[in-house]
Enzyme design. Structure first.
Site, PDB file in Angstrom:
ATOM      1  N   THR A 175       4.496   3.227  -5.327  1.00  0.00           N
ATOM      2  CA  THR A 175       3.058   3.430  -5.210  1.00  0.00           C
ATOM      3  C   THR A 175       2.239   2.355  -5.920  1.00  0.00           C
ATOM      4  OG1 THR A 175       1.274   4.973  -5.843  1.00  0.00           O
ATOM      5  CG2 THR A 175       3.190   4.929  -7.251  1.00  0.00           C
ATOM      6  N   ASP A 176       1.001   2.203  -5.497  1.00  0.00           N
ATOM      7  CA  ASP A 176       0.045   1.335  -6.180  1.00  0.00           C
ATOM      8  C   ASP A 176      -0.307   1.842  -7.569  1.00  0.00           C
ATOM      9  OD1 ASP A 176      -2.900   2.896  -5.830  1.00  0.00           O
ATOM     10  OD2 ASP A 176      -1.400   3.410  -4.340  1.00  0.00           O
TER      11      ASP A 176
ATOM     12  N   THR B 126       4.262  14.459  -5.970  1.00  0.00           N
ATOM     13  CA  THR B 126       3.048  13.720  -5.611  1.00  0.00           C
ATOM     14  C   THR B 126       1.748  14.397  -6.058  1.00  0.00           C
ATOM     15  OG1 THR B 126       3.043  14.794  -3.437  1.00  0.00           O
ATOM     16  CG2 THR B 126       4.141  12.640  -3.612  1.00  0.00           C
TER      17      THR B 126
ATOM     18  N   VAL C 211       5.690  10.892   5.253  1.00  0.00           N
ATOM     19  CA  VAL C 211       6.567   9.800   5.665  1.00  0.00           C
ATOM     20  C   VAL C 211       7.909  10.333   6.139  1.00  0.00           C
ATOM     21  CG1 VAL C 211       7.737   7.692   4.915  1.00  0.00           C
ATOM     22  CG2 VAL C 211       5.387   8.145   4.163  1.00  0.00           C
TER      23      VAL C 211
ATOM     24  N   TYR D 122       1.991  10.342 -13.337  1.00  0.00           N
ATOM     25  CA  TYR D 122       2.559  10.080 -12.019  1.00  0.00           C
ATOM     26  C   TYR D 122       2.916   8.610 -11.865  1.00  0.00           C
ATOM     27  CZ  TYR D 122       2.642   9.129  -7.006  1.00  0.00           C
ATOM     28  OH  TYR D 122       2.993   8.670  -5.754  1.00  0.00           O
TER      29      TYR D 122
ATOM     30  N   GLY E 293       7.421  16.097   4.206  1.00  0.00           N
ATOM     31  CA  GLY E 293       6.461  15.107   3.731  1.00  0.00           C
ATOM     32  C   GLY E 293       5.948  14.216   4.849  1.00  0.00           C
TER      33      GLY E 293
ATOM     34  N   TYR F  71      10.505   4.808  -1.893  1.00  0.00           N
ATOM     35  CA  TYR F  71       9.068   4.536  -1.786  1.00  0.00           C
ATOM     36  C   TYR F  71       8.389   4.688  -3.140  1.00  0.00           C
ATOM     37  CZ  TYR F  71      10.078   4.910   3.147  1.00  0.00           C
ATOM     38  OH  TYR F  71      10.630   4.717   4.391  1.00  0.00           O
TER      39      TYR F  71
ATOM     40  N   TRP G 295      -2.536   4.830  -0.584  1.00  0.00           N
ATOM     41  CA  TRP G 295      -3.507   5.630   0.157  1.00  0.00           C
ATOM     42  C   TRP G 295      -2.894   6.156   1.461  1.00  0.00           C
ATOM     43  CZ3 TRP G 295      -9.281   3.771  -0.158  1.00  0.00           C
ATOM     44  CH2 TRP G 295      -9.645   3.595  -1.505  1.00  0.00           C
TER      45      TRP G 295
END
Length: 294
Positions: free
Chosen positions: A101-102, A62, A13, A125, A11, A99, A150
């Site tokens: 997400t927005d 994702t 990251v 998601y 991935g 981690y 993003w």
């Protein structure tokens, strides 16, 4: 030397973390073959055998649109697995870094989102990622949850590489202009993670927090695409890009199975106050990233 387990191998990251965390301890990296987040028994067996001091979960489901029809798998990986990791972290007093997400927000707020703003995911998601956050917090293990937005990089599947590929193949693109966010380089996320982990790795038993972690500044997908093309041409004049114009369109002209937030901008003041960490402006990071794309 502390043992650090990075979950996720290829991935965006996860790849960067393998470099940035290397100086902080002995790294063990588990991809999906070694540690399948959809398999609770495998999670428990692997983590207990490795006995890490720090668990960094950089893996996730994702495929945002596909999740609408694969909700069970998405939930297993994004919601259930983080809860299991949290239980294992509490069991051994390891620090869990995770981690998010927005997409936990609906994007209707005017202005940047704070960590404390009400959540209201619009997609399977987003709901799965919110459930993962909640599972970790409920277990109450030592944890750091980073919400980012993003994300792009020089590998994998992301908006940057998609635009570069399409710009080499066509003369005109139509890109959504009424969704805004902060394009965030995966390397910036990994470097910030390393800075924060370094600050609390030796005394993390009381570390518990949810933080926004994204680049400074904001733009639309249309603005991001234009910047990618303009800066790519400037940095590499020999680059063969056919694109002549990028037209702005509303999100309604580009329907997707999963609804996206119209506003994905995150307020990063909390992470700056607590750890002194501030990511660069998105244009600065994009410039640096484009220099690594080959």
């Amino acid at each position: 030397m502390q043992k650090i387990l990075i979950i996720g191998r290829q991935g965006q990251v996860a790849w960067e973390l393998q470099r940035t965390l290397a100086s902080l301890g002995h790294i063990t990296v588990c991809g999906s073959q070694e540690l399948d987040l959809a398999n609770p028994d495998m999670i428990r067996t692997q983590v207990r055998s490795i006995q890490p001091d720090i668990i960094v979960n950089a893996a996730a489901y994702t495929a945002v649109d596909k999740a609408e029809t694969e909700s069970e798998l998405c939930t297993s990986i994004n919601a259930i697995a983080p809860g299991i990791l949290a239980e294992l972290a509490r069991e051994s007093q390891a620090l869990l870094v995770h981690y998010s997400t927005d997409y936990v927000f609906d994007g209707t707020k005017v202005g940047a989102y704070l960590e404390t703003d009400p959540t209201n995911p619009l997609s399977v998601y987003g709901a799965s990622k919110l459930a993962g956050e909640q599972a970790i917090i409920q277990v109450d293990c030592p944890h750091l949850i980073f919400r980012t937005t993003w994300v792009y990089g020089n590998r994998g599947k992301n908006f940057l590489l998609t635009i570069l590929r399409l710009a080499a193949q066509t003369q005109e693109l139509k890109i959504v202009a009424d969704q805004i966010g902060s394009p965030t380089w995966s390397r910036s996320i990994s470097e910030a993670t390393a800075q924060i982990v370094a600050q609390c790795r030796h005394n993390h038993s009381s570390v518990k927090g949810l933080y926004n972690l994204s680049a400074a500044g904001a733009t639309s997908w249309h603005g991001f695409a234009n910047q990618i093309v303009d800066r790519s041409r400037s940095i590499n004049p020999e680059l063969a890009l056919s694109i002549e114009q990028i037209l702005p369109i509303p999100a309604t002209d580009y329907p997707t199975p999963a609804q996206r937030p119209a506003n994905s901008v995150l307020d990063n003041s909390k992470i700056l106050a607590d750890f002194g960490v501030q990511l660069p402006d998105w244009k600065v990071s994009l410039e640096q990233c484009l220099g690594t794309v080959g």
